[in-house]
Design a protein around this motif. Sequence first.
Motif, PDB file in Angstrom:
ATOM      1  N   VAL A   1       0.827  -1.207   0.000  1.00 30.84           N
ATOM      2  CA  VAL A   1       0.000   0.000   0.000  1.00 30.84           C
ATOM      3  C   VAL A   1       0.862   1.257   0.000  1.00 30.84           C
ATOM      4  N   ASP A   2       1.954   1.243   0.773  1.00 26.83           N
ATOM      5  CA  ASP A   2       2.831   2.400   0.851  1.00 26.83           C
ATOM      6  C   ASP A   2       4.247   1.937   1.161  1.00 26.83           C
ATOM      7  N   SER A   3       5.214   2.726   0.715  1.00 27.15           N
ATOM      8  CA  SER A   3       6.619   2.436   1.027  1.00 27.15           C
ATOM      9  C   SER A   3       7.373   3.741   1.208  1.00 27.15           C
ATOM     10  N   ILE A   4       8.321   3.726   2.119  1.00 29.53           N
ATOM     11  CA  ILE A   4       9.229   4.851   2.337  1.00 29.53           C
ATOM     12  C   ILE A   4      10.638   4.337   2.145  1.00 29.53           C
ATOM     13  N   CYS A   5      11.439   5.046   1.337  1.00 30.91           N
ATOM     14  CA  CYS A   5      12.844   4.659   1.191  1.00 30.91           C
ATOM     15  C   CYS A   5      13.724   5.825   1.607  1.00 30.91           C
ATOM     16  N   PHE A   6      14.789   5.535   2.317  1.00 29.86           N
ATOM     17  CA  PHE A   6      15.648   6.566   2.896  1.00 29.86           C
ATOM     18  C   PHE A   6      16.818   6.942   1.994  1.00 29.86           C
ATOM     19  N   GLU A   7      17.002   6.214   0.896  1.00 29.10           N
ATOM     20  CA  GLU A   7      18.001   6.534  -0.124  1.00 29.10           C
ATOM     21  C   GLU A   7      19.418   6.690   0.458  1.00 29.10           C
ATOM     22  N   ILE A   8      19.871   5.615   1.108  1.00 27.22           N
ATOM     23  CA  ILE A   8      21.226   5.573   1.678  1.00 27.22           C
ATOM     24  C   ILE A   8      22.028   4.548   0.869  1.00 27.22           C
ATOM     25  N   PRO A   9      22.930   4.989  -0.004  1.00 31.05           N
ATOM     26  CA  PRO A   9      23.652   4.036  -0.850  1.00 31.05           C
ATOM     27  C   PRO A   9      24.772   3.287  -0.144  1.00 31.05           C
ATOM     28  N   ASP A  10      25.358   3.893   0.897  1.00 37.01           N
ATOM     29  CA  ASP A  10      26.491   3.288   1.594  1.00 37.01           C
ATOM     30  C   ASP A  10      25.981   2.264   2.603  1.00 37.01           C
ATOM     31  N   ASN A  11      26.358   0.999   2.416  1.00 41.57           N
ATOM     32  CA  ASN A  11      25.811  -0.063   3.259  1.00 41.57           C
ATOM     33  C   ASN A  11      26.254   0.051   4.712  1.00 41.57           C
ATOM     34  N   LEU A  12      27.472   0.530   4.957  1.00 40.12           N
ATOM     35  CA  LEU A  12      27.912   0.731   6.336  1.00 40.12           C
ATOM     36  C   LEU A  12      27.062   1.784   7.026  1.00 40.12           C
ATOM     37  N   GLU A  13      26.705   2.832   6.283  1.00 39.20           N
ATOM     38  CA  GLU A  13      25.871   3.890   6.846  1.00 39.20           C
ATOM     39  C   GLU A  13      24.483   3.362   7.190  1.00 39.20           C
ATOM     40  N   VAL A  14      23.973   2.468   6.371  1.00 39.79           N
ATOM     41  CA  VAL A  14      22.679   1.839   6.669  1.00 39.79           C
ATOM     42  C   VAL A  14      22.735   1.131   8.019  1.00 39.79           C
ATOM     43  N   GLY A  15      23.819   0.396   8.257  1.00 39.64           N
ATOM     44  CA  GLY A  15      23.962  -0.362   9.491  1.00 39.64           C
ATOM     45  C   GLY A  15      24.134   0.515  10.728  1.00 39.64           C
ATOM     46  N   ARG A  16      24.562   1.764  10.528  1.00 42.19           N
ATOM     47  CA  ARG A  16      24.764   2.671  11.659  1.00 42.19           C
ATOM     48  C   ARG A  16      23.484   3.427  12.041  1.00 42.19           C
ATOM     49  N   ARG A  17      22.446   3.288  11.257  1.00 40.09           N
ATOM     50  CA  ARG A  17      21.222   4.052  11.508  1.00 40.09           C
ATOM     51  C   ARG A  17      20.575   3.601  12.822  1.00 40.09           C
ATOM     52  N   ASP A  18      20.155   4.570  13.629  1.00 38.97           N
ATOM     53  CA  ASP A  18      19.523   4.278  14.915  1.00 38.97           C
ATOM     54  C   ASP A  18      18.182   3.585  14.676  1.00 38.97           C
ATOM     55  N   PRO A  19      18.009   2.341  15.146  1.00 44.35           N
ATOM     56  CA  PRO A  19      16.744   1.635  14.890  1.00 44.35           C
ATOM     57  C   PRO A  19      15.538   2.314  15.532  1.00 44.35           C
ATOM     58  N   MET A  20      15.739   3.038  16.622  1.00 47.06           N
ATOM     59  CA  MET A  20      14.608   3.698  17.266  1.00 47.06           C
ATOM     60  C   MET A  20      14.081   4.871  16.436  1.00 47.06           C
ATOM     61  N   GLN A  21      14.877   5.340  15.490  1.00 46.60           N
ATOM     62  CA  GLN A  21      14.408   6.391  14.587  1.00 46.60           C
ATOM     63  C   GLN A  21      13.247   5.898  13.718  1.00 46.60           C
ATOM     64  N   LEU A  22      13.168   4.586  13.546  1.00 41.35           N
ATOM     65  CA  LEU A  22      12.079   4.014  12.752  1.00 41.35           C
ATOM     66  C   LEU A  22      10.716   4.330  13.348  1.00 41.35           C
ATOM     67  N   LEU A  23      10.650   4.535  14.646  1.00 39.92           N
ATOM     68  CA  LEU A  23       9.357   4.848  15.274  1.00 39.92           C
ATOM     69  C   LEU A  23       8.845   6.204  14.818  1.00 39.92           C
ATOM     70  N   ASP A  24       9.732   7.170  14.626  1.00 42.41           N
ATOM     71  CA  ASP A  24       9.323   8.466  14.071  1.00 42.41           C
ATOM     72  C   ASP A  24       9.050   8.357  12.581  1.00 42.41           C
ATOM     73  N   ASP A  25       9.900   7.611  11.885  1.00 41.88           N
ATOM     74  CA  ASP A  25       9.691   7.422  10.441  1.00 41.88           C
ATOM     75  C   ASP A  25       8.324   6.806  10.163  1.00 41.88           C
ATOM     76  N   MET A  26       7.908   5.910  11.036  1.00 40.69           N
ATOM     77  CA  MET A  26       6.655   5.184  10.850  1.00 40.69           C
ATOM     78  C   MET A  26       5.445   6.122  10.822  1.00 40.69           C
ATOM     79  N   LYS A  27       5.569   7.276  11.470  1.00 40.07           N
ATOM     80  CA  LYS A  27       4.465   8.227  11.506  1.00 40.07           C
ATOM     81  C   LYS A  27       4.144   8.781  10.116  1.00 40.07           C
TER      82      LYS A  27
END
Length: 248
Positions: free
Chosen positions: A157-183
């Motif tokens: 139904v919907d998708s959000i992409c954060f457009e982070i090409p660097d895979n190491l940077e993806v792994g450093r992303r704070d997982p709790m930020q997903l709660l705000d992103d989810m809004k």
Amino acid sequence: MKTLYRIGQIVPSSNTTMETEIPAMLRAREALHPERFTFHSSRMRMHKVTPEELANMNREGLRCAAELADARVDVMSTACLVAIMAQGLGYHRQVEEDFRRIVSENGADARVMTSAGALIHGLKKLKAKKISLMAPYMKPLTAKVVAYIESEGIEVVDSICFEIPDNLEVGRRDPMQLLDDMKKLNTANVDVVVLSACVQMQSIPALQTAQDRLGIPVTSTSACTTRNMLDLLGLEAATPGYGQVLVV
């Protein structure tokens, strides 16, 4: 029934998440069940999440499968969803067939799977017909992930992409930020929310909180990978705290 199981993962060289999230969930399960797990991996080179690097990485998969077969793991899985889904619809089945051949040629009997197939497996366990998801990929790769999931009979139904090409940077992303992103995600009338469609984007610290807030099942590819591993091993899931897929 045996009580010690060897878990094998075929991991992108820049992935720093699957060797932490999968063990974390299975260690939590050990507190509730008698089975114990050890963890083993083989790595494929990849830095940037681009179609070219993903295709090059995939070519190393059979070598990695042979190495894990040598370790006589009980189950082996790829640990990169987009590398599979970017190669064409239904491609996880071809990869699994290739892995079974390699396992057999090396005199082993490991169950085989992919994280891409595991997400589909988990969503079907949850009886999902409509989902919304979040992913770190660039827009063209996210579109391929959406098309892949929809080809398996599940509407996105919907998708959000954060457009982070660097895979190491993806792994450093704070997982709790997903709660705000989810809004910002449209979750109206969906059956399941996929908090992270990427196995490198950390998710498990936020899964249960997200599910409690939304009041519908919330999952991630790493949680679905864990569920698929347990199902292949014939083991009960029953590990609360990581979303509905490890409960049903």
